[in-house]
Structures are given as C-alpha cells and as structure tokens.
Design an enzyme around this catalytic site. Structure first.
Site, PDB file in Angstrom:
ATOM      1  N   TYR A 143       0.812  -1.148   0.018  1.00 34.40           N
ATOM      2  CA  TYR A 143      -0.058   0.193  -0.083  1.00 34.40           C
ATOM      3  C   TYR A 143       0.864   1.237  -0.049  1.00 34.40           C
ATOM      4  O   TYR A 143       0.657   2.044  -0.811  1.00 34.40           O
ATOM      5  CB  TYR A 143      -0.769   0.003   1.231  1.00 34.40           C
ATOM      6  CG  TYR A 143      -1.756   1.181   1.260  1.00 34.40           C
ATOM      7  CD1 TYR A 143      -2.879   1.193   0.500  1.00 34.40           C
ATOM      8  CD2 TYR A 143      -1.533   2.196   2.272  1.00 34.40           C
ATOM      9  CE1 TYR A 143      -3.832   2.085   0.621  1.00 34.40           C
ATOM     10  CE2 TYR A 143      -2.435   3.079   2.362  1.00 34.40           C
ATOM     11  CZ  TYR A 143      -3.778   3.197   1.759  1.00 34.40           C
ATOM     12  OH  TYR A 143      -4.542   4.146   1.768  1.00 34.40           O
ATOM     13  N   GLY A 146       3.043   1.645  -2.996  1.00 31.96           N
ATOM     14  CA  GLY A 146       2.137   1.487  -4.267  1.00 31.96           C
ATOM     15  C   GLY A 146       1.690   3.190  -4.498  1.00 31.96           C
ATOM     16  O   GLY A 146       1.784   3.567  -5.251  1.00 31.96           O
ATOM     17  N   LYS A 147       1.385   3.505  -3.122  1.00 30.09           N
ATOM     18  CA  LYS A 147       0.830   5.238  -3.218  1.00 30.09           C
ATOM     19  C   LYS A 147       2.048   5.981  -3.535  1.00 30.09           C
ATOM     20  O   LYS A 147       1.874   7.253  -4.018  1.00 30.09           O
ATOM     21  CB  LYS A 147       0.324   5.340  -1.901  1.00 30.09           C
ATOM     22  CG  LYS A 147      -1.025   4.541  -1.600  1.00 30.09           C
ATOM     23  CD  LYS A 147      -2.272   5.417  -2.364  1.00 30.09           C
ATOM     24  CE  LYS A 147      -3.818   4.693  -2.130  1.00 30.09           C
ATOM     25  NZ  LYS A 147      -4.942   5.485  -2.819  1.00 30.09           N
ATOM     26  N   VAL A 185      -9.919   0.996  12.540  1.00 32.55           N
ATOM     27  CA  VAL A 185     -10.246   1.268  13.918  1.00 32.55           C
ATOM     28  C   VAL A 185     -11.483   1.845  14.215  1.00 32.55           C
ATOM     29  O   VAL A 185     -12.299   0.975  15.273  1.00 32.55           O
ATOM     30  CB  VAL A 185      -8.975   1.983  14.502  1.00 32.55           C
ATOM     31  CG1 VAL A 185      -8.893   3.257  14.333  1.00 32.55           C
ATOM     32  CG2 VAL A 185      -9.073   1.865  16.141  1.00 32.55           C
TER      33      VAL A 185
HETATM   34  P1  NAD Z   1     -12.719   2.014   0.444  1.00 32.39           P
HETATM   35  O1  NAD Z   1     -11.880   0.587   0.327  1.00 32.39           O
HETATM   36  O2  NAD Z   1     -14.120   2.092   0.862  1.00 32.39           O
HETATM   37  O3  NAD Z   1     -12.983   2.507  -1.427  1.00 32.39           O
HETATM   38  C1  NAD Z   1     -11.761   2.058  -2.267  1.00 32.39           C
HETATM   39  C2  NAD Z   1     -12.897   1.646  -3.431  1.00 32.39           C
HETATM   40  O4  NAD Z   1     -11.918   1.275  -4.679  1.00 32.39           O
HETATM   41  C3  NAD Z   1     -13.750   0.623  -3.178  1.00 32.39           C
HETATM   42  O5  NAD Z   1     -14.941   0.823  -3.842  1.00 32.39           O
HETATM   43  C4  NAD Z   1     -13.165  -0.614  -4.182  1.00 32.39           C
HETATM   44  O6  NAD Z   1     -14.165  -1.542  -4.407  1.00 32.39           O
HETATM   45  C5  NAD Z   1     -12.634   0.233  -5.365  1.00 32.39           C
HETATM   46  N1  NAD Z   1     -11.407  -0.397  -5.886  1.00 32.39           N
HETATM   47  C6  NAD Z   1     -10.310  -1.074  -5.181  1.00 32.39           C
HETATM   48  N2  NAD Z   1      -9.694  -1.842  -6.066  1.00 32.39           N
HETATM   49  C7  NAD Z   1      -9.965  -1.309  -7.231  1.00 32.39           C
HETATM   50  C8  NAD Z   1      -9.504  -1.721  -8.676  1.00 32.39           C
HETATM   51  N3  NAD Z   1      -8.508  -2.546  -8.987  1.00 32.39           N
HETATM   52  N4  NAD Z   1     -10.188  -1.295  -9.855  1.00 32.39           N
HETATM   53  C9  NAD Z   1     -11.771  -0.609  -9.343  1.00 32.39           C
HETATM   54  N5  NAD Z   1     -11.930  -0.268  -8.102  1.00 32.39           N
HETATM   55  C10 NAD Z   1     -11.207  -0.747  -7.188  1.00 32.39           C
HETATM   56  O7  NAD Z   1     -11.648   3.033   0.901  1.00 32.39           O
HETATM   57  P2  NAD Z   1     -11.799   4.454   1.095  1.00 32.39           P
HETATM   58  O8  NAD Z   1     -11.550   4.934   2.573  1.00 32.39           O
HETATM   59  O9  NAD Z   1     -13.101   5.322   0.319  1.00 32.39           O
HETATM   60  O10 NAD Z   1     -10.627   5.072   0.180  1.00 32.39           O
HETATM   61  C11 NAD Z   1     -10.647   5.626  -0.900  1.00 32.39           C
HETATM   62  C12 NAD Z   1      -9.371   6.027  -1.268  1.00 32.39           C
HETATM   63  O11 NAD Z   1      -8.723   7.160  -0.410  1.00 32.39           O
HETATM   64  C13 NAD Z   1      -8.081   4.960  -1.473  1.00 32.39           C
HETATM   65  O12 NAD Z   1      -7.325   5.417  -2.437  1.00 32.39           O
HETATM   66  C14 NAD Z   1      -7.493   5.212  -0.166  1.00 32.39           C
HETATM   67  O13 NAD Z   1      -6.006   4.472  -0.481  1.00 32.39           O
HETATM   68  C15 NAD Z   1      -7.538   6.429   0.050  1.00 32.39           C
HETATM   69  N6  NAD Z   1      -7.562   7.081   1.620  1.00 32.39           N
HETATM   70  C16 NAD Z   1      -8.531   6.773   2.385  1.00 32.39           C
HETATM   71  C17 NAD Z   1      -8.070   6.900   3.644  1.00 32.39           C
HETATM   72  C18 NAD Z   1      -9.011   7.086   4.644  1.00 32.39           C
HETATM   73  O14 NAD Z   1      -8.994   7.244   5.830  1.00 32.39           O
HETATM   74  N7  NAD Z   1     -10.316   6.483   4.405  1.00 32.39           N
HETATM   75  C19 NAD Z   1      -6.871   7.396   4.127  1.00 32.39           C
HETATM   76  C20 NAD Z   1      -5.783   7.776   3.107  1.00 32.39           C
HETATM   77  C21 NAD Z   1      -6.105   7.361   1.724  1.00 32.39           C
HETATM   78  N1  UDP Z   2      -6.349  -0.777  15.606  1.00 28.67           N
HETATM   79  C1  UDP Z   2      -6.747  -1.177  16.842  1.00 28.67           C
HETATM   80  N2  UDP Z   2      -7.848  -2.015  16.733  1.00 28.67           N
HETATM   81  C2  UDP Z   2      -8.601  -2.449  15.919  1.00 28.67           C
HETATM   82  C3  UDP Z   2      -7.989  -1.927  14.583  1.00 28.67           C
HETATM   83  C4  UDP Z   2      -7.049  -1.009  14.308  1.00 28.67           C
HETATM   84  O1  UDP Z   2      -5.922  -0.738  17.825  1.00 28.67           O
HETATM   85  O2  UDP Z   2      -9.616  -3.252  16.040  1.00 28.67           O
HETATM   86  C5  UDP Z   2      -5.289   0.222  15.660  1.00 28.67           C
HETATM   87  C6  UDP Z   2      -4.049   0.021  14.518  1.00 28.67           C
HETATM   88  O3  UDP Z   2      -3.121  -0.984  15.308  1.00 28.67           O
HETATM   89  C7  UDP Z   2      -3.513   1.161  14.191  1.00 28.67           C
HETATM   90  C8  UDP Z   2      -4.652   2.388  14.484  1.00 28.67           C
HETATM   91  O4  UDP Z   2      -5.538   1.497  15.489  1.00 28.67           O
HETATM   92  O5  UDP Z   2      -2.475   1.743  15.144  1.00 28.67           O
HETATM   93  C9  UDP Z   2      -5.357   2.752  13.195  1.00 28.67           C
HETATM   94  O6  UDP Z   2      -5.630   1.661  12.516  1.00 28.67           O
HETATM   95  P1  UDP Z   2      -6.360   1.715  10.992  1.00 28.67           P
HETATM   96  O7  UDP Z   2      -6.223   0.116  10.495  1.00 28.67           O
HETATM   97  O8  UDP Z   2      -7.684   2.111  11.263  1.00 28.67           O
HETATM   98  O9  UDP Z   2      -5.409   2.599  10.316  1.00 28.67           O
HETATM   99  P2  UDP Z   2      -4.051   2.766   9.807  1.00 28.67           P
HETATM  100  O10 UDP Z   2      -3.109   2.071  10.665  1.00 28.67           O
HETATM  101  O11 UDP Z   2      -3.809   2.631   8.335  1.00 28.67           O
HETATM  102  O12 UDP Z   2      -3.760   4.292  10.388  1.00 28.67           O
END
Ligand code: NAD
Ligand code: UDP
Length: 308
Positions: A143, A146-147, A185
């Site tokens: 992840y 990739g990003k 979380v």
């Molecule tokens: P999510 O998993 O709900 O949404 C991702 C969407 O992408 C889903 O609808 C999934 O079906 C679709 N998808 C995945 N792989 C695909 C593919 N190969 N082709 C077409 N569609 C595909 O997650 P989200 O929280 O809505 O995240 C949306 C974007 O924001 C993502 O790129 C994620 O990396 C980024 N992001 C989210 C957060 C957050 O806290 N929510 C934080 C940082 C970055």
């Molecule tokens: N986490 C936790 N319990 C859970 C899920 C996540 O304590 O049931 C913790 C996880 O270890 C991390 C934080 O919560 O430290 C945020 O996790 P999340 O998966 O939401 O996002 P990210 O780690 O990608 O910020």
C-alpha cells in the site's frame, strides 16, 4: 462538467459522488466492488446524471471527461494485505491508466494519496516536505510503496507531459458508509461496542492517529481540485491527535453497554504516531476541519446502529 470517479462505490468515493451530483455535474463511477458496495451509491443509480460501471482500474478504460478523481484502492490494512500484489498493481497501473487518459483528454486528474507515504514518521506532525520513513519490504509496503509510486507517476506526467494534476495526502478518515467489516479502527470499535463484544486495542494502545470526519475531507477534495495555486501534495486531515486507548474509551462512553477493552498483538510496522500539519491546506485552500471527534463519532455510531 463530466467527471470520472474511480473507486466511487467505496466509503470516500460515494460521499464524493453525492457532493458532485449536488453540484450539478455528470458522473461516471467506476469500481470493481472489491471493498466498495453498490448500496453506497444505490440512491444515485437511477439518477439521470449518474452512471455506474463495474470495471477494474488495472484494465484500460476510455471515457470523455473533464476531470478524473482516482480513489480506487483498498484502504484498510486487512483488505490491502489480502492480495498485496494486486494492491500494488491497483495503485501503480491504475495511476498510469488515469494519467494516460488525462493526458489524452487534457483533463485534470486527482490522486487520493495517503499519510502512509510518511510511514512510521520520525517528524511530528507531518508536513508535506517530510519524505517519510517507510519499510519497502514489509506487510504494509504494497500500500505505502504503491501510493508513493503513484505520486511519482503523477509528478512525472506533470513535469514531462504537462498533465494537470492534484495530489491529496489523506489522513485517517471515518464516517457513515464505512464497511462494518472494513477492519479499520473506528468501524471496528463502534461495531464491537454496539454488539457488546470486546473492544480490540492492538498493542498497548498508546499509538496515535488523527481522525477526520468524512464531510470535512470531501470539502478539502473539492477545494483542492478546483483551485490553481497548488498541484499538491496537500495534507488533508484533522490535527486533533488521540491514542487508540482514548478512542476506545470515547466509543465506549458514547455507545454505553458492557464491552471491555482487550489487547491484541500490534501488527508489524504499525506507525506509532500520526498527525497532519495542515498549514498548506489552510494557506492554499482556506480549509480546515470543522467536525470535532466526539460529534463525528456520534454521527458514525448512529449510522452503524441502523446498519447492523
Ligand atoms: P474503500 O475501500 O471504501 O474504497 C476504495 C474503492 O476502490 C472501493 O469501492 C473498491 O471496490 C475500489 N477498488 C479497489 N480496487 C479497485 C480496482 N482495482 N479497480 C476498481 N476499483 C477498485 O476505501 P476509502 O476509505 O473510500 O478510500 C478511498 C481512497 O482514499 C483510497 O485510494 C485510499 O487509499 C485513500 N485513502 C483513504 C483514507 C481513509 O482514511 N479513508 C486514508 C488515506 C487514503
Ligand atoms: N487498531 C486497533 N484495533 C483495531 C483496529 C486497529 O487498535 O481493531 C489500531 C491499529 O493498530 C492502528 C490504529 O488502530 O494503530 C489505526 O488502524 P487503522 O487500520 O484504522 O488505520 P492505519 O493503521 O492505516 O492508520
């Protein structure tokens, strides 16, 4: 405008669809439904300006649009680690496909990047100028790297081909339409508390995150996309910083019930701290978050109550 949203049936994508439909645009929502759900955009499926297309972003696609928002990528650690090679392909090949289309159309293209580009940060809070501390071979790397590679591609297409890019680095965001089994979380804690199950805090719970309510985030997206002062990267997130234990206690207080906090192993490479420096968003977008954690958690609890 005609706008393509990849990942539009996901948590963030579906809220973005709502905002853009309200603003009068024509939308194409492309999603392979890996982590997204048709029901997230169910209320839009019959809308005359909305079209849902089930498609995988790693396979080429062509549409005539003015703007592209690239959100397709699983975002929760259990989901992006389920098929890590696919996750890297989604970020990297997906970015190439979006950028190629934007180049041909001269369309503006937006990348949903992430605070994960900072890895386990040694600079705190994280400004956009910090290059990060990422393990390139760990379980989170599919992840994170990739990003990071997607950001590289966005900036190379911008420099080499004059593609009109915008890059946002999203910090942990929560709210209605998170999947109940998403594994992140906020959804885990709320669903556990509502079901009267143990609240699973990983490690000792002293690691921190900064949680942004989804409506605030989407406002930041729209502002970044529709201004010309900066292409980014711009951090969008809420600088309020909480330990996971504090979050567990807040959820317990708001839900009530009988759940107990239990501790589970900390996943590998779990960042110890995370908080956005939002100076650039304040300066260029006039943006800052409005919804405090307590209020956002209440709204999210109300959503999950109706879901489960
Ligand atoms: P999510 O998993 O709900 O949404 C991702 C969407 O992408 C889903 O609808 C999934 O079906 C679709 N998808 C995945 N792989 C695909 C593919 N190969 N082709 C077409 N569609 C595909 O997650 P989200 O929280 O809505 O995240 C949306 C974007 O924001 C993502 O790129 C994620 O990396 C980024 N992001 C989210 C957060 C957050 O806290 N929510 C934080 C940082 C970055
Ligand atoms: N986490 C936790 N319990 C859970 C899920 C996540 O304590 O049931 C913790 C996880 O270890 C991390 C934080 O919560 O430290 C945020 O996790 P999340 O998966 O939401 O996002 P990210 O780690 O990608 O910020």
């Amino acid at each position: 405008m005609r706008i393509l949203i990849t990942g539009g049936a996901g948590f963030l994508g579906s809220h973005l669809c709502d905002r853009l439909i309200e603003a009068g645009h024509d939308l194409i929502c492309l999603d392979n439904l890996f982590t997204g759900r048709r029901q997230n955009v169910g209320h839009l499926l019959n809308h005359p300006r909305f079209e849902f297309i089930r498609h995988d972003i790693i396979d080429p696609f062509k549409f005539e649009v003015d703007q592209i928002y690239n959100l397709a990528c699983p975002a929760s650690p259990p989901h992006y680690q389920y098929n890590p090679i696919k996750t890297t392909k989604t970020s990297v090949v997906g970015a190439i496909n979006c950028l190629g289309l934007a180049k041909r159309l001269k369309a503006r293209v937006f990348q949903a990047s992430t605070s994960e580009v900072y890895g386990d940060p040694s600079v705190h809070p994280q400004p956009e100028s910090y290059w990060g501390n990422v393990n390139p071979i760990g379980r989170r790397s599919c992840y994170d790297e990739g990003k990071r590679c997607a950001e590289t591609l966005f900036f190379d297409y911008h420099r080499e081909n004059k593609v009109d890019i915008r890059v946002v680095r999203i910090f942990n965001t929560y709210g209605p339409r998170m999947h109940p089994n998403d594994g992140r979380v906020v959804s885990n804690f709320i669903v556990q508390a509502l079901k009267g199950e143990d609240i699973t805090v990983y490690g000792d719970g002293s690691q921190t995150r900064s949680f942004c309510y989804v409506d605030d985030l989407i406002e930041g997206f729209i502002r970044l996309m529709n201004q010309t002062e900066t292409v980014g990267p711009v951090n969008i997130g809420n600088p309020g910083e909480f330990t996971m234990l504090e979050l567990a206690e807040l959820v317990l207080k708001k839900v009530g019930g009988t759940s107990k906090i239990v501790h589970r192993d900390l996943p590998a490479d779990d960042p110890k701290q995370r908080r956005p420096d939002i100076s650039l968003a304040q300066k260029h977008l006039g943006w800052e978050p409005k919804v405090p954690l307590e209020e956002g958690i209440e709204r999210t609890i109300a959503y999950f109550k109706s879901e489960i």
